[in-house]
Design a protein around this motif. Structure first.
Motif, PDB file in Angstrom:
ATOM      1  N   GLU A  96     -12.222   6.960   1.056  1.00  0.00           N
ATOM      2  CA  GLU A  96     -12.291   8.608   0.580  1.00  0.00           C
ATOM      3  C   GLU A  96     -11.168   8.982   0.171  1.00  0.00           C
ATOM      4  OE1 GLU A  96     -11.394  12.460   0.934  1.00  0.00           O
ATOM      5  OE2 GLU A  96     -10.482  11.363   2.205  1.00  0.00           O
ATOM      6  N   GLU A  97     -10.189   8.502   0.291  1.00  0.00           N
ATOM      7  CA  GLU A  97      -8.671   8.927  -0.440  1.00  0.00           C
ATOM      8  C   GLU A  97      -8.590   8.450  -1.712  1.00  0.00           C
ATOM      9  OE1 GLU A  97      -6.618  10.592   1.234  1.00  0.00           O
ATOM     10  OE2 GLU A  97      -7.085  10.337   3.345  1.00  0.00           O
ATOM     11  N   HIS A 148      -8.362   9.835   9.940  1.00  0.00           N
ATOM     12  CA  HIS A 148      -9.684   9.376   9.723  1.00  0.00           C
ATOM     13  C   HIS A 148      -9.926   8.644  11.104  1.00  0.00           C
ATOM     14  CE1 HIS A 148      -9.671   9.556   4.834  1.00  0.00           C
ATOM     15  NE2 HIS A 148      -9.539  10.889   5.619  1.00  0.00           N
ATOM     16  N   CYS A 187      -4.179  11.047   7.521  1.00  0.00           N
ATOM     17  CA  CYS A 187      -5.262  11.968   7.339  1.00  0.00           C
ATOM     18  C   CYS A 187      -5.972  12.256   8.524  1.00  0.00           C
ATOM     19  CB  CYS A 187      -5.965  11.730   6.011  1.00  0.00           C
ATOM     20  SG  CYS A 187      -6.605  13.226   5.094  1.00  0.00           S
ATOM     21  N   LEU A 241      -3.499   5.537   4.844  1.00  0.00           N
ATOM     22  CA  LEU A 241      -2.805   6.081   3.448  1.00  0.00           C
ATOM     23  C   LEU A 241      -1.511   5.055   3.427  1.00  0.00           C
ATOM     24  CD1 LEU A 241      -3.226   9.773   3.817  1.00  0.00           C
ATOM     25  CD2 LEU A 241      -3.632   8.729   1.668  1.00  0.00           C
ATOM     26  N   HIS A 256      -1.672  14.070   5.470  1.00  0.00           N
ATOM     27  CA  HIS A 256      -0.762  13.076   4.584  1.00  0.00           C
ATOM     28  C   HIS A 256       0.874  12.943   4.973  1.00  0.00           C
ATOM     29  CE1 HIS A 256      -4.137  12.625   1.464  1.00  0.00           C
ATOM     30  NE2 HIS A 256      -4.768  12.910   2.578  1.00  0.00           N
TER      31      HIS A 256
HETATM   32 ZN    ZN Z   1      -6.676  12.620   3.026  1.00  0.00          ZN
END
Ligand code: ZN
Ligand code: ZN
Length: 439
Positions: free
Chosen positions: A164-165, A131, A129, A99, A408
């Motif tokens: 994905e975000e 990942h 997040c 992010l 986040h």
């Molecule tokens: Zn996320």
């Protein structure tokens, strides 16, 4: 960092005291290398649909384990297939993207990486997040299942998903022929680290688990001018502020209180000087719902309120707000196939014990993994959660989750060791159950 020799299991790795312990032991011996990989991934975050270093880092690891690996599926996605006799096709998915967040965790391996947003702006980048924990567990699971090929039969398809975000990645991979170029799965499994569960606790939500996501931009237009002469202008900053407040009534006054929905204005951009009333202001909004009719009520309401407030502010007809729904970023709600999700729940209780296995209520966050089974009723899928809140922090707040960083947050620092070891164990057990011989 390179992986050493695979550790073979001495006993059957299915729920049951001896099998469960043997699997836990094998994963424990993998953990130093998986944690090293996690730290490496954490220090190399990449923005959505720009994941280049990440799949290139993991592709050779999967090839070494004996998977057929295809890169650049749906722009940056990776597909690794291991065919191992007759049986179902199981797809395990991890997401890769990070992010535009400036990391504040103070971890020794904290990210100092930067990236470019789609509009060309430079930004700090962070795996805020978690990942990176998903990918380390994904490789950990691949190692275990490759080491136990004699214990299962079927086809294992392991994918690394891009974007994905932004809600783009699953759609991009499906659009690039994921189920035509590779085996179509009978089952799909994925997990996400959780900032509302204590480290190492597993949560499953049969049925709806994550909400639909729509991102909407409003370009508020007024009439600019001197900050000392507002009577010659139509002030966009005041109008944008009125729109922000009025939008909240969609959730609080217009929808049924029993239907979940969230409307958040996450960004307001306007002006550059104290004494200039700008011509334009931009609002960026995210809308979360479960029911299609509630989604429609909110999206229609945003357009109506923006226009209505502009009219009441005396904005000329040719300067009405411009509302844009980012169609490419729509994410449908994720529905966990109930029978399959309950099967995971029972399995995890057997593996981890009832105290580490919980049924979670649905979340208002979004996840595009549900796209992999949404449109094909022959595919069953489940997204489950693995707690990442460090035990000491969990105990210190005594249920006051508002005091802890959420996903986040620039401060989100999960207990990665607990997430990765638990998720690897959960994914391995679930895979052995789906692909058990003779099933
Ligand atoms: Zn996320
Ligand atoms: Zn995520």
């Amino acid at each position: 960092m390179k992986f050493g020799a695979l550790v073979a299991l001495a006993s059957v790795a299915v729920p049951g005291t001896a099998g469960a312990a043997a699997l836990s032991d094998a994963i424990r011996s993998d953990m130093p290398e998986l944690m090293a990989l996690y730290r490496e991934l954490h220090a190399h975050p990449e923005l959505s649909m720009q994941e280049v270093w990440t799949p290139a880092r993991l592709a050779p690891e999967m090839r070494k384990l004996g998977f057929d690996v295809t890169e650049r599926v749906g722009k940056t996605g990776l597909v690794a297939v291991m065919s191992n006799g007759p049986g179902p096709v199981l797809m395990l998915r991890a997401d890769m993207d990070a992010l535009p967040v400036k990391e504040q965790t103070g971890l020794p391996f904290a990210s100092t990486a930067t990236g470019k947003l789609p509009d060309g702006t430079d930004t700090p980048v962070m795996h805020a997040c978690g990942h990176d924990t998903h990918m380390a567990s994904w490789l950990g699971t691949a190692r275990r299942l490759a080491a136990m090929k004699d214990r299962w039969s079927g086809t294992l398809m392991m994918i690394l998903q891009s974007g994905e975000e932004t809600g783009e990645g699953a759609k991009a991979m499906l659009g690039d022929g994921l189920y035509a170029r590779f085996p179509k799965p009978n089952y799909v499994l994925a997990f996400h680290d959780s900032a509302i569960l204590s480290a190492g606790v597993v949560g499953v939500t049969p049925g709806y688990t994550t909400a639909s996501v729509d991102n909407v931009d409003i370009k508020v237009r007024g009439v600019g001018g001197h900050g000392a002469a507002p009577q010659t202008t139509r002030d966009t900053v005041v109008l944008a502020s009125r729109i922000v407040l009025a939008l909240q009534t969609l959730v609080s006054r217009e929808k049924n209180p029993l239907d979940p929905a969230v409307l958040t204005v996450g960004s307001i951009q306007a002006g550059s000087r104290p004494n200039v009333i700008p011509e334009e202001a931009t609002l960026q909004i995210t809308v979360r719902t479960y029911k299609p009719e509630v989604r429609k009520l909110l999206l229609d309401g945003i357009a109506r309120i923006a226009r209505g407030e502009a009219i009441s502010a005396g904005v000329p007809d040719d300067r009405m707000p411009i509302i844009t729904t980012r169609e490419g970023q729509y994410t449908p709600a994720t529905f966990n196939s109930e029978g399959f999700a309950n099967r995971q729940l029972a399995l995890f209780k057997g593996q981890f014990g009832a105290e580490r296995t919980v049924v979670l209520p649905p979340h208002m966050v979004g996840e595009d993994v549900g796209r992999f089974w949404l449109d094909d009723k022959s595919i069953q899928g489940t997204l489950f959660w693995v707690g990442g809140v460090p035990k000491a922090k969990w105990d210190a707040v005594n249920g006051g989750l508002g005091k802890l960083p959420s996903l986040h947050s620039p401060y989100w620092a999960p207990d990665a060791e607990a997430v990765i070891s638990t998720a690897t164990e959960a994914m391995t057990v679930a895979s052995l159950d789906v692909l058990k011989k003779g099933s």
